[in-house]
Scaffold this active site. Structure first.
Site, PDB file in Angstrom:
ATOM      1  N   ARG A 264      -0.682  -8.296  13.263  1.00 58.52           N
ATOM      2  CA  ARG A 264      -1.248  -7.350  12.285  1.00 58.52           C
ATOM      3  C   ARG A 264      -2.111  -8.083  11.262  1.00 58.52           C
ATOM      4  NH1 ARG A 264       3.919  -4.902  10.131  1.00 58.52           N
ATOM      5  NH2 ARG A 264       2.628  -3.622   8.789  1.00 58.52           N
TER       6      ARG A 264
ATOM      7  N   LYS B 198       0.833  -1.218   0.000  1.00 63.95           N
ATOM      8  CA  LYS B 198       0.000   0.000   0.000  1.00 63.95           C
ATOM      9  C   LYS B 198       0.865   1.264   0.000  1.00 63.95           C
ATOM     10  CE  LYS B 198      -2.272  -0.908   3.784  1.00 63.95           C
ATOM     11  NZ  LYS B 198      -1.729  -2.237   4.166  1.00 63.95           N
TER      12      LYS B 198
ATOM     13  N   ARG C 190      11.091  -1.756  11.211  1.00 64.17           N
ATOM     14  CA  ARG C 190      10.016  -1.252  12.079  1.00 64.17           C
ATOM     15  C   ARG C 190       9.728  -2.289  13.163  1.00 64.17           C
ATOM     16  NH1 ARG C 190       5.310   0.467   7.940  1.00 64.17           N
ATOM     17  NH2 ARG C 190       4.116  -0.583   9.553  1.00 64.17           N
TER      18      ARG C 190
ATOM     19  N   ARG D 198      11.865  -6.690   5.289  1.00 70.21           N
ATOM     20  CA  ARG D 198      11.582  -5.282   5.001  1.00 70.21           C
ATOM     21  C   ARG D 198      12.357  -4.320   5.907  1.00 70.21           C
ATOM     22  NH1 ARG D 198       5.529  -2.766   4.406  1.00 70.21           N
ATOM     23  NH2 ARG D 198       5.457  -2.505   6.652  1.00 70.21           N
TER      24      ARG D 198
ATOM     25  N   ARG E 126      -9.716   1.255   8.707  1.00 69.54           N
ATOM     26  CA  ARG E 126      -9.286  -0.111   8.986  1.00 69.54           C
ATOM     27  C   ARG E 126     -10.368  -0.885   9.729  1.00 69.54           C
ATOM     28  NH1 ARG E 126      -3.489   0.954   9.055  1.00 69.54           N
ATOM     29  NH2 ARG E 126      -2.247  -0.936   9.266  1.00 69.54           N
TER      30      ARG E 126
HETATM   31  P1  AMP Z   1       0.548   0.962   8.791  1.00 70.27           P
HETATM   32  O1  AMP Z   1       1.801   1.672   8.465  1.00 70.27           O
HETATM   33  O2  AMP Z   1      -0.639   1.464   8.019  1.00 70.27           O
HETATM   34  O3  AMP Z   1       0.685  -0.540   8.737  1.00 70.27           O
HETATM   35  O4  AMP Z   1       0.196   1.309  10.327  1.00 70.27           O
HETATM   36  C1  AMP Z   1       1.094   0.992  11.364  1.00 70.27           C
HETATM   37  C2  AMP Z   1       0.351   0.889  12.674  1.00 70.27           C
HETATM   38  O5  AMP Z   1      -0.282   2.137  12.990  1.00 70.27           O
HETATM   39  C3  AMP Z   1      -0.778  -0.133  12.703  1.00 70.27           C
HETATM   40  O6  AMP Z   1      -0.319  -1.449  12.963  1.00 70.27           O
HETATM   41  C4  AMP Z   1      -1.638   0.411  13.836  1.00 70.27           C
HETATM   42  O7  AMP Z   1      -1.061   0.159  15.098  1.00 70.27           O
HETATM   43  C5  AMP Z   1      -1.558   1.917  13.590  1.00 70.27           C
HETATM   44  N1  AMP Z   1      -2.605   2.373  12.641  1.00 70.27           N
HETATM   45  C6  AMP Z   1      -2.412   2.935  11.419  1.00 70.27           C
HETATM   46  N2  AMP Z   1      -3.580   3.230  10.839  1.00 70.27           N
HETATM   47  C7  AMP Z   1      -4.548   2.829  11.695  1.00 70.27           C
HETATM   48  C8  AMP Z   1      -5.970   2.833  11.657  1.00 70.27           C
HETATM   49  N3  AMP Z   1      -6.635   3.319  10.591  1.00 70.27           N
HETATM   50  N4  AMP Z   1      -6.633   2.328  12.726  1.00 70.27           N
HETATM   51  C9  AMP Z   1      -5.989   1.857  13.804  1.00 70.27           C
HETATM   52  N5  AMP Z   1      -4.654   1.790  13.901  1.00 70.27           N
HETATM   53  C10 AMP Z   1      -3.924   2.275  12.860  1.00 70.27           C
END
Ligand code: AMP
Length: 212
Positions: free
Chosen positions: A170, A13, A159, A127, A88
């Site tokens: 996740r 993404k 990360r 990654r 999400r």
């Molecule tokens: P991402 O980079 O989109 O995978 O987001 C990293 C982390 O941020 C996720 O594993 C969640 O802990 C938090 N996060 C990001 N976007 C959301 C969302 N829309 N709702 C809840 N937690 C989020």
């Protein structure tokens, strides 16, 4: 054009969002990037979110809803936007509908990047991410100099939520909460499934086709 990018962790993404923002001149609104910056800056928001993020759990809806409300109000989102990592959950999608309705806007496309679980696990295990610009590198897309970001020369890091047990968490969050969103948007005829297996260029081509 108002677009949502959906897909499990590791589906690409963030990478596709960066390509699409450059191509269409619309901003990437990434709750993950905004939250990671808040954690790095040590803000009150970052302090609230850090433990949940590190554990691979979702942060509360009201926190991310407020982040997106602010991002949508910014002039740079006036001509369109690409949501990456939001919504999400179904309550987030409902909140987004309300925010857009108030602004007389709607979602035009929901791109769903489809990638088999084995490929996701393989991708995430290798990654590394730039802490400054958030670009991700993997076995299929290595940086020019090992461990160094091509864009800004920053040292790449893994990360915390890309560690194997957090990745599993996740995936569970995605399957139990986020996958439901495809059904939520299907009735509106805006869901565009895209095969996310292949090179970044190949997947980008498919996404661009899906947006036409
Ligand atoms: P991402 O980079 O989109 O995978 O987001 C990293 C982390 O941020 C996720 O594993 C969640 O802990 C938090 N996060 C990001 N976007 C959301 C969302 N829309 N709702 C809840 N937690 C989020």
């Amino acid at each position: 054009m108002n677009v949502i990018l959906l897909g499990p962790p590791g589906a690409g993404k963030g990478t596709q969002a960066k390509r699409l923002t450059a191509r269409y001149g619309i901003p990437q609104l990434s709750t993950g990037d905004i939250l990671r910056k808040a954690v790095a800056d040590g803000t009150p928001l970052g302090k609230k979110a850090k433990a949940l993020m590190d554990a691979g759990k979702l942060v509360p809806d009201e926190i991310v809803n407020a982040i997106i409300e602010e991002a949508l109000a910014s002039p740079r989102a006036a001509k369109g936007f690409l949501l990456d990592g939001f919504p999400r959950t179904v309550p987030q999608a409902t909140a987004l509908d309300e925010m857009l309705q108030r602004r007389g806007k709607r979602i035009d496309h929901v791109i769903v990047l489809e990638v088999p679980t084995e490929v996701l696990v393989e991708r995430l295990s290798g990654r590394a991410t730039c802490p400054r610009c958030q670009t991700s590198y993997g076995k299929d897309s290595p940086p020019k100099r090992p461990g160094i970001c091509d864009n800004d020369g920053e040292k790449l890091v893994v990360r915390p939520d890309d560690m194997p047990d957090r990745v599993r968490q996740r995936m569970l969050e995605y399957e139990s909460k986020t996958a439901l969103l495809t059904g939520y948007y299907k009735a509106r005829g805006v869901v565009r499934p895209v095969n996310g297996v292949g090179t970044v260029d190949e997947v980008e081509k498919r996404v661009v086709q899906a947006l036409q």
